[in-house]
Design a protein around this motif. Structure first.
Motif, PDB file in Angstrom:
ATOM      1  N   GLN A 110       0.828  -1.207   0.000  1.00 47.73           N
ATOM      2  CA  GLN A 110       0.000   0.000   0.000  1.00 47.73           C
ATOM      3  C   GLN A 110       0.859   1.253   0.000  1.00 47.73           C
ATOM      4  N   GLY A 111       2.171   1.088   0.140  1.00 43.62           N
ATOM      5  CA  GLY A 111       3.107   2.204   0.167  1.00 43.62           C
ATOM      6  C   GLY A 111       3.139   2.922  -1.158  1.00 43.62           C
ATOM      7  N   PRO A 112       4.101   3.795  -1.332  1.00 49.54           N
ATOM      8  CA  PRO A 112       5.319   3.915  -0.529  1.00 49.54           C
ATOM      9  C   PRO A 112       5.057   4.632   0.794  1.00 49.54           C
ATOM     10  N   TYR A 113       5.973   4.415   1.710  1.00 51.16           N
ATOM     11  CA  TYR A 113       5.925   5.069   3.014  1.00 51.16           C
ATOM     12  C   TYR A 113       7.155   5.948   3.168  1.00 51.16           C
ATOM     13  N   ASP A 114       6.963   7.072   3.827  1.00 47.90           N
ATOM     14  CA  ASP A 114       8.091   7.939   4.148  1.00 47.90           C
ATOM     15  C   ASP A 114       8.845   7.393   5.355  1.00 47.90           C
ATOM     16  N   ILE A 115       8.073   6.897   6.323  1.00 46.98           N
ATOM     17  CA  ILE A 115       8.651   6.425   7.587  1.00 46.98           C
ATOM     18  C   ILE A 115       8.005   5.099   7.952  1.00 46.98           C
ATOM     19  N   VAL A 116       8.825   4.152   8.395  1.00 44.84           N
ATOM     20  CA  VAL A 116       8.338   2.899   8.950  1.00 44.84           C
ATOM     21  C   VAL A 116       8.977   2.761  10.320  1.00 44.84           C
ATOM     22  N   THR A 117       8.158   2.526  11.332  1.00 47.60           N
ATOM     23  CA  THR A 117       8.693   2.306  12.674  1.00 47.60           C
ATOM     24  C   THR A 117       8.506   0.853  13.062  1.00 47.60           C
ATOM     25  N   ILE A 118       9.498   0.331  13.780  1.00 42.90           N
ATOM     26  CA  ILE A 118       9.370  -0.989  14.377  1.00 42.90           C
ATOM     27  C   ILE A 118       9.476  -0.812  15.884  1.00 42.90           C
ATOM     28  N   GLN A 119       8.717  -1.610  16.602  1.00 41.61           N
ATOM     29  CA  GLN A 119       8.656  -1.422  18.051  1.00 41.61           C
ATOM     30  C   GLN A 119       8.683  -2.764  18.756  1.00 41.61           C
ATOM     31  N   GLN A 120       9.594  -2.890  19.710  1.00 37.58           N
ATOM     32  CA  GLN A 120       9.711  -4.108  20.516  1.00 37.58           C
ATOM     33  C   GLN A 120       8.674  -4.081  21.633  1.00 37.58           C
ATOM     34  N   LEU A 121       8.257  -5.245  22.042  1.00 35.64           N
ATOM     35  CA  LEU A 121       7.389  -5.390  23.205  1.00 35.64           C
ATOM     36  C   LEU A 121       8.053  -4.702  24.395  1.00 35.64           C
ATOM     37  N   SER A 122       7.318  -3.871  25.109  1.00 34.31           N
ATOM     38  CA  SER A 122       7.925  -3.076  26.184  1.00 34.31           C
ATOM     39  C   SER A 122       8.572  -3.933  27.267  1.00 34.31           C
ATOM     40  N   LEU A 123       8.039  -5.135  27.508  1.00 29.18           N
ATOM     41  CA  LEU A 123       8.640  -6.011  28.522  1.00 29.18           C
ATOM     42  C   LEU A 123      10.019  -6.511  28.112  1.00 29.18           C
ATOM     43  N   LEU A 124      10.338  -6.410  26.817  1.00 27.97           N
ATOM     44  CA  LEU A 124      11.641  -6.856  26.316  1.00 27.97           C
ATOM     45  C   LEU A 124      12.519  -5.706  25.852  1.00 27.97           C
ATOM     46  N   SER A 125      11.954  -4.519  25.750  1.00 27.18           N
ATOM     47  CA  SER A 125      12.661  -3.417  25.082  1.00 27.18           C
ATOM     48  C   SER A 125      13.959  -2.999  25.756  1.00 27.18           C
ATOM     49  N   TYR A 126      14.124  -3.317  27.015  1.00 27.99           N
ATOM     50  CA  TYR A 126      15.364  -2.950  27.704  1.00 27.99           C
ATOM     51  C   TYR A 126      16.465  -3.990  27.493  1.00 27.99           C
ATOM     52  N   LYS A 127      16.153  -5.076  26.799  1.00 30.58           N
ATOM     53  CA  LYS A 127      17.116  -6.147  26.558  1.00 30.58           C
ATOM     54  C   LYS A 127      17.618  -6.063  25.115  1.00 30.58           C
ATOM     55  N   PRO A 128      18.830  -5.558  24.918  1.00 31.60           N
ATOM     56  CA  PRO A 128      19.345  -5.417  23.544  1.00 31.60           C
ATOM     57  C   PRO A 128      19.319  -6.719  22.742  1.00 31.60           C
ATOM     58  N   ASP A 129      19.570  -7.844  23.406  1.00 24.59           N
ATOM     59  CA  ASP A 129      19.613  -9.112  22.679  1.00 24.59           C
ATOM     60  C   ASP A 129      18.231  -9.573  22.214  1.00 24.59           C
ATOM     61  N   SER A 130      17.164  -8.941  22.691  1.00 27.56           N
ATOM     62  CA  SER A 130      15.819  -9.328  22.262  1.00 27.56           C
ATOM     63  C   SER A 130      15.469  -8.767  20.875  1.00 27.56           C
ATOM     64  N   TYR A 131      16.281  -7.849  20.377  1.00 25.69           N
ATOM     65  CA  TYR A 131      15.993  -7.214  19.093  1.00 25.69           C
ATOM     66  C   TYR A 131      16.460  -8.056  17.908  1.00 25.69           C
ATOM     67  N   GLN A 132      17.521  -8.818  18.109  1.00 29.82           N
ATOM     68  CA  GLN A 132      18.119  -9.546  16.990  1.00 29.82           C
ATOM     69  C   GLN A 132      17.912 -11.040  17.129  1.00 29.82           C
ATOM     70  N   PRO A 133      17.740 -11.707  16.023  1.00 33.35           N
ATOM     71  CA  PRO A 133      17.850 -11.267  14.620  1.00 33.35           C
ATOM     72  C   PRO A 133      16.563 -10.684  14.050  1.00 33.35           C
ATOM     73  N   TYR A 134      15.552 -10.518  14.907  1.00 36.55           N
ATOM     74  CA  TYR A 134      14.203 -10.173  14.452  1.00 36.55           C
ATOM     75  C   TYR A 134      14.120  -8.785  13.815  1.00 36.55           C
ATOM     76  N   ALA A 135      14.784  -7.815  14.414  1.00 35.79           N
ATOM     77  CA  ALA A 135      14.750  -6.462  13.838  1.00 35.79           C
ATOM     78  C   ALA A 135      15.331  -6.481  12.429  1.00 35.79           C
ATOM     79  N   ASN A 136      16.443  -7.185  12.252  1.00 34.40           N
ATOM     80  CA  ASN A 136      17.040  -7.257  10.912  1.00 34.40           C
ATOM     81  C   ASN A 136      16.112  -7.941   9.920  1.00 34.40           C
ATOM     82  N   THR A 137      15.442  -8.990  10.354  1.00 29.32           N
ATOM     83  CA  THR A 137      14.498  -9.697   9.477  1.00 29.32           C
ATOM     84  C   THR A 137      13.407  -8.747   9.003  1.00 29.32           C
ATOM     85  N   ILE A 138      12.855  -7.986   9.936  1.00 30.81           N
ATOM     86  CA  ILE A 138      11.776  -7.051   9.599  1.00 30.81           C
ATOM     87  C   ILE A 138      12.296  -5.923   8.720  1.00 30.81           C
TER      88      ILE A 138
END
Length: 156
Positions: A110-138
């Protein structure tokens, strides 16, 4: 969470989003009289929904600007789940996790989009290791479909 903490958190989200989107808004201030539509896709959970609540009013406060918001959100959803849903949708075309109607690829088309945000679950957001490899996949998946989008992490 008490009301004061909840209001503070929402205020913080609005300020954070304003700081993220302000550069995009200011880019067209040089061309008065032209309307700039900012297209935003959020990939996250209920905090993404909350953060978008006041964006139309904030954007409207800048003359000549409007915003279109598309949401790929699921309450309580982590980056891992969003990444896994990409694969699930590819494997089963009947899988439609977003609003029961869409896969992420459908929303990206449905794009194009100017901005795309990705957001981690707040219960995990303070854990850097919870972002990868998932952030890269997205992010890689988003870049395949909207290569010019400015991709940002919406931190909670």
């Amino acid at each position: 969470m008490n009301k004061a903490k909840s209001r503070f958190r929402i205020f913080g989200l609005v300020i954070t989003l304003w700081l993220v989107y302000f550069p995009v808004l200011s880019q067209t201030l040089e061309n008065p009289g032209q309307t700039k539509t900012i297209r935003l896709l959020t990939i996250g959970n209920s905090f993404s929904n909350n953060a978008c609540k006041f964006l139309p009013q904030i954007t409207a406060s800048v003359p000549g600007h409007k915003i279109e918001i598309t949401k790929a959100t699921i309450g309580g959803c982590s980056l891992e789940k969003h990444a896994n849903l990409i694969t699930a949708c590819e494997e089963d075309t009947n899988t439609k996790p977003y609003e029961g109607k869409y896969c992420l690829v459908d929303l990206l088309k449905q794009g194009p989009y100017d901005i795309v945000t990705i957001q981690q679950l707040s219960l995990l957001s303070y854990k850097p290791d919870s972002y990868q490899p998932y952030a890269n996949t997205i992010v890689d998946f988003v870049k395949q479909h909207v290569p010019d989008a400015d991709i940002r992490i919406h931190q909670t």
